[in-house]
Design an enzyme around this catalytic site. Structure first.
Site, PDB file in Angstrom:
ATOM      1  CB  SER A 249      -9.487  -1.096   4.249  1.00  0.00           C
ATOM      2  OG  SER A 249     -10.136  -2.288   3.851  1.00  0.00           O
TER       3      SER A 249
ATOM      4  NE  ARG B 160      -3.764  -2.355   0.234  1.00  0.00           N
ATOM      5  CZ  ARG B 160      -3.505  -3.592  -0.194  1.00  0.00           C
ATOM      6  NH1 ARG B 160      -2.353  -3.841  -0.821  1.00  0.00           N
ATOM      7  NH2 ARG B 160      -4.361  -4.563  -0.010  1.00  0.00           N
TER       8      ARG B 160
ATOM      9  CD  GLU C 174      -5.839   1.021   2.366  1.00  0.00           C
ATOM     10  OE1 GLU C 174      -6.185   0.837   1.192  1.00  0.00           O
ATOM     11  OE2 GLU C 174      -5.924   0.143   3.237  1.00  0.00           O
TER      12      GLU C 174
END
Length: 359
Positions: free
Chosen positions: A244, A166, A350
């Protein structure tokens, strides 16, 4: 054509979370020339620049943005086949999931597990978008990006993008330096789909699909995401989120072992049960953020007022209606603190925070 610069444009409608104050200045760019012109316009006035894509992975402050918001809306897709590989080059403003659907429809493998993800193409290399065991880093061949320090368009190879979980150079080491303009993906005609994720494998097995096609894998992924309210659906009360909110924490194996041993001593784990963990790199393992949140006592639907956890997925923080960025951030801090206090593990958010911070 002169730029259509507008003032005091509300940003909340551009965010899937539905929060955010106005942009002092806003422009929609439909060509690379307009992107360049907007960058120069902001630089000439010494204004901070924020590049807005699909708005599915951002938390915009209630005060808005004090400079220019450059909304990428460039479109165009080119494909080329050579040596058993198909390269697909898409402009940054292309919607992501229709691109995945098109590739899957052609029988090209490489993006099938990334189905149902909202947002635009330009965000995929920044975040190294991934889901169900697949990442765009596996297929990105090169990224064309405008270097704001030099004014030149650079062609960066996959290796030069410094992809990680990520993460990428665009998000970390060179945050704010580049504007992604287009991305080239190398896909495999007739290739086998990626079935690496246990939940996806179980779903396919239950459907008696021992050798699924890329189309069947896409269908399964979308079904799993829909079950968790992880697809955009205006009728779904859990849909006003950024997906998320936290990444799965990566910790040394020794840390994961100590955590498991402590939970066994405390009789938290059942017979034969262990905290979910997945192999990572360099002697580390990846823990499940959702499992940690739930075992910290925060179940699906937790929360009072305008913000809470999704009733379908503990990793999603939902704007239930009327929430501001301050409400979202305050709730996220509570979730992170509960996990830190219970397990000694710090969750990393995130989404991108714009003029607001969780720290």
């Amino acid at each position: 054509m002169p730029l259509d610069i507008r003032e005091q444009v509300p940003l909340a409608p551009f965010s899937t979370l539905g929060v955010g104050g106005p942009a002092r200045y806003y422009v929609r760019a439909e060509s690379v020339d307009e992107v360049r012109a907007a960058v120069e316009w902001a630089r000439a006035r010494d204004l901070p620049l924020f590049v807005l894509g699909g708005g599915s992975n951002i938390v915009l402050s209630d005060e808005g943005h004090p400079g220019l918001v450059l909304h990428l809306a460039t479109r165009g897709i080119e494909t080329r086949e050579s040596g058993g590989t198909v390269t697909v080059t898409a402009e940054a403003g292309e919607p992501w999931d229709p691109l995945v659907a098109s590739a899957v429809g052609q029988g090209w493998a490489g993006l099938e597990c990334l189905s149902g993800i909202p947002g635009l193409v330009g965000a995929t290399p920044i975040q190294n978008v991934g889901a169900y065991g697949q990442e765009v880093a596996e297929t990105i061949a090169e990224v064309h990006a405008l270097d704001l320090t030099t004014g030149r368009v650079e062609r960066l190879t996959s290796q030069e993008c410094a992809f990680a979980y990520r993460d990428s150079r665009f998000k970390s080491a060179d945050n704010g330096r580049f504007v992604v303009l287009r991305v080239t993906y190398a896909l495999r005609p007739g290739g086998a789909p990626a079935v690496r994720y246990a939940e996806l494998a179980r779903h396919l097995e239950q459907a008696s699909l021992a050798a699924p096609s890329v189309a069947q894998v896409r269908e399964a992924v979308v079904a799993l995401r829909r079950r968790k309210s992880m697809v955009l659906d205006p009728k779904d009360p859990n849909a006003r989120s950024v997906g998320s909110f936290f990444t799965n924490p990566i910790v040394p194996v020794a840390v994961a072992d100590r955590l498991e041993a402590r939970l066994r001593e405390e009789r938290v784990l059942g017979e034969g049960e262990r905290p979910p963990r997945f192999p990572s790199r360099d002697g580390h393992v990846k823990l499940s953020a959702a499992w940690l949140i739930e075992r910290a006592g925060l179940t699906k639907g937790h929360g009072e007022g305008p913000v809470g956890l999704s009733t379908r997925h503990t990793l999603a923080i939902v704007n239930r209606g009327g929430a501001g960025a301050a409400d979202v951030v305050a709730f996220a801090r509570q979730v992170r603190q509960r996990v830190q206090d219970r397990f000694g593990v710090t969750l990393v958010p995130e989404p991108v925070f714009v003029n607001v911070s969780i720290d």
